[in-house]
Design a protein around this motif. Structure first.
Motif, mmCIF file in Angstrom:
data_model
loop_
_atom_site.group_PDB
_atom_site.id
_atom_site.type_symbol
_atom_site.label_atom_id
_atom_site.label_comp_id
_atom_site.label_asym_id
_atom_site.label_seq_id
_atom_site.Cartn_x
_atom_site.Cartn_y
_atom_site.Cartn_z
ATOM 1 N N LEU A 137 1.093 -1.202 0.031
ATOM 2 C CA LEU A 137 -0.068 -0.021 -0.233
ATOM 3 C C LEU A 137 0.912 1.337 0.027
ATOM 4 O O LEU A 137 0.464 2.130 -0.522
ATOM 5 C CB LEU A 137 -1.079 0.077 1.270
ATOM 6 C CG LEU A 137 -2.074 -1.206 1.391
ATOM 7 C CD1 LEU A 137 -2.783 -0.985 2.484
ATOM 8 C CD2 LEU A 137 -3.006 -1.169 0.059
ATOM 9 N N LYS A 138 2.079 1.180 0.572
ATOM 10 C CA LYS A 138 2.962 2.478 0.812
ATOM 11 C C LYS A 138 3.741 2.465 -0.459
ATOM 12 O O LYS A 138 3.689 3.615 -1.260
ATOM 13 C CB LYS A 138 3.743 2.128 1.925
ATOM 14 C CG LYS A 138 4.836 3.464 1.913
ATOM 15 C CD LYS A 138 4.369 4.597 2.470
ATOM 16 C CE LYS A 138 5.745 5.628 2.343
ATOM 17 N NZ LYS A 138 6.274 5.718 3.643
ATOM 18 N N LYS A 139 4.234 1.473 -0.981
ATOM 19 C CA LYS A 139 5.276 1.334 -2.115
ATOM 20 C C LYS A 139 4.620 1.628 -3.563
ATOM 21 O O LYS A 139 5.126 2.383 -4.421
ATOM 22 C CB LYS A 139 6.279 0.288 -2.025
ATOM 23 C CG LYS A 139 7.245 0.538 -0.698
ATOM 24 C CD LYS A 139 7.979 -0.895 -0.801
ATOM 25 C CE LYS A 139 8.903 -0.902 0.650
ATOM 26 N NZ LYS A 139 9.893 -2.287 0.240
ATOM 27 N N GLU A 140 3.601 0.821 -3.588
ATOM 28 C CA GLU A 140 2.665 0.365 -4.881
ATOM 29 C C GLU A 140 1.562 1.549 -5.089
ATOM 30 O O GLU A 140 1.476 1.962 -6.147
ATOM 31 C CB GLU A 140 2.488 -0.809 -5.159
ATOM 32 C CG GLU A 140 3.816 -1.610 -5.162
ATOM 33 C CD GLU A 140 3.147 -3.239 -5.583
ATOM 34 O OE1 GLU A 140 2.113 -3.238 -5.884
ATOM 35 O OE2 GLU A 140 4.060 -3.954 -5.389
ATOM 36 N N LYS A 141 0.934 1.858 -4.020
ATOM 37 C CA LYS A 141 -0.026 2.466 -4.074
ATOM 38 C C LYS A 141 -0.050 4.167 -3.559
ATOM 39 O O LYS A 141 -0.971 4.789 -3.553
ATOM 40 C CB LYS A 141 -1.225 2.100 -3.189
ATOM 41 C CG LYS A 141 -1.664 0.508 -3.866
ATOM 42 C CD LYS A 141 -2.016 0.581 -5.171
ATOM 43 C CE LYS A 141 -2.272 -1.185 -5.312
ATOM 44 N NZ LYS A 141 -2.341 -0.924 -7.030
ATOM 45 N N GLY A 142 1.093 4.375 -2.979
ATOM 46 C CA GLY A 142 1.435 5.560 -2.658
ATOM 47 C C GLY A 142 0.804 6.129 -1.221
ATOM 48 O O GLY A 142 0.497 7.323 -0.953
ATOM 49 N N MET A 143 0.210 5.325 -0.598
ATOM 50 C CA MET A 143 -0.464 5.648 0.806
ATOM 51 C C MET A 143 0.444 5.941 2.040
ATOM 52 O O MET A 143 1.339 5.156 2.151
ATOM 53 C CB MET A 143 -1.522 4.299 1.127
ATOM 54 C CG MET A 143 -2.677 4.033 0.284
ATOM 55 S SD MET A 143 -3.784 3.189 0.906
ATOM 56 C CE MET A 143 -4.830 2.793 -0.521
ATOM 57 N N ASN A 144 0.320 7.048 2.428
ATOM 58 C CA ASN A 144 1.405 7.504 3.543
ATOM 59 C C ASN A 144 0.535 7.407 5.014
ATOM 60 O O ASN A 144 1.207 7.474 5.929
ATOM 61 C CB ASN A 144 1.725 9.156 3.139
ATOM 62 C CG ASN A 144 2.841 9.087 1.951
ATOM 63 O OD1 ASN A 144 3.533 8.070 1.880
ATOM 64 N ND2 ASN A 144 2.487 9.869 1.006
ATOM 65 N N LYS A 145 -0.899 7.662 4.996
ATOM 66 C CA LYS A 145 -1.436 7.694 6.141
ATOM 67 C C LYS A 145 -2.745 6.857 6.029
ATOM 68 O O LYS A 145 -3.485 6.886 4.956
ATOM 69 C CB LYS A 145 -1.995 9.100 6.733
ATOM 70 C CG LYS A 145 -2.479 9.332 7.861
ATOM 71 C CD LYS A 145 -2.914 10.682 8.126
ATOM 72 C CE LYS A 145 -1.564 11.316 8.375
ATOM 73 N NZ LYS A 145 -2.078 12.744 9.023
ATOM 74 N N LEU A 146 -2.890 5.773 7.010
ATOM 75 C CA LEU A 146 -3.936 4.955 6.988
ATOM 76 C C LEU A 146 -4.703 4.735 8.094
ATOM 77 O O LEU A 146 -4.336 5.002 9.276
ATOM 78 C CB LEU A 146 -3.460 3.386 6.635
ATOM 79 C CG LEU A 146 -4.261 2.418 6.226
ATOM 80 C CD1 LEU A 146 -4.995 2.777 5.055
ATOM 81 C CD2 LEU A 146 -3.633 0.993 6.395
#
Length: 223
Positions: A137-146
């Motif tokens: 989610l961080k590396k491929e989807k660019g999510m920084n805050k969940l």
């Protein structure tokens, strides 16, 4: 907790004074109106919202921003076997949806969910490898805050693996009891208090009838 390989994870929950996040019948409408506004504002500030399949089946949550202005975040459902119903509101077109699943998902369920415009990400053999999923989610989807709005099982799994950075709990001035009523976490639990997950209180705030406590993952003082 600092881990740049995954999104910053905020666990948010509402519970009664006796620690219940739902009644013995599964009713989970605990937050007051002002706290619901707070939750929707928080949703508007994150890249994704994560829940478990049991929450989908029990609440049929839409997981959108409705009470404040803001964009709907991506919805992530932890669903090892692909049990998310085709008519679940979390699969509507109001926001993208990712199903985190395991190798136990049947091919027909994978294709069914994909046909409903959900992306299926498989990590883990029998259960979802949460750490690996968060890295994707961080590396491929660019999510920084969940935002984690999980039930007892998912909350425990995320905390046990050290994947939660911050906890925000709205305490509603009600006691409901019930040995079968869900608490904030369940799982196997710790044998001794000293082995428990240590938190540091960062903030307290009165929100309507509720008190919101914000904790950071970290060591407590010994006093």
């Amino acid at each position: 907790m600092k881990n740049s390989d995954k999104p910053y994870v905020i666990l948010n929950a509402a519970m009664t004074v006796d620690g219940k996040i739902a009644s013995k019948t599964g009713n989970s409408q605990i937050s007051c109106d002002r706290d619901l506004d707070r939750v929707h504002r928080l949703r508007s500030e994150v890249d994704g919202i994560m829940i478990g399949i049991e929450t989908v089946l029990a609440d049929d949550s839409e997981l959108t921003v409705r009470r404040v202005k803001g964009e709907n975040p991506i919805r992530i459902v932890i669903d090892s076997k692909g049990r998310t119903p085709s008519d679940a509101r979390v699969l509507d077109d109001s926001a993208p949806t990712i199903i985190g699943s395991s190798e136990l998902i049947k091919d027909r369920d994978k294709k069914r969910l994909q046909s409903l415009n959900a992306e299926v990400i498989i990590t883990g053999e029998e259960t979802v490898d949460l750490s690996s999923l968060l890295q994707i989610l961080k590396k491929e989807k660019g999510m920084n805050k969940l935002l984690l709005e999980g039930g007892s099982t998912l909350n425990w799994s995320m905390m046990k693996e050290g994947l939660v950075d911050e906890i925000r709990i709205a305490i509603h001035p009600t006691i409901i009891g019930g040995k079968d009523a869900k608490t904030l976490v369940d799982g196997e639990g710790m044998e001794k208090i000293r082995n428990g997950i240590k938190l540091s209180l960062m903030n307290t705030e009165k929100v309507g009838k509720d008190i919101v406590l914000t904790y950071e993952w970290g060591n407590q003082d010994n006093d």
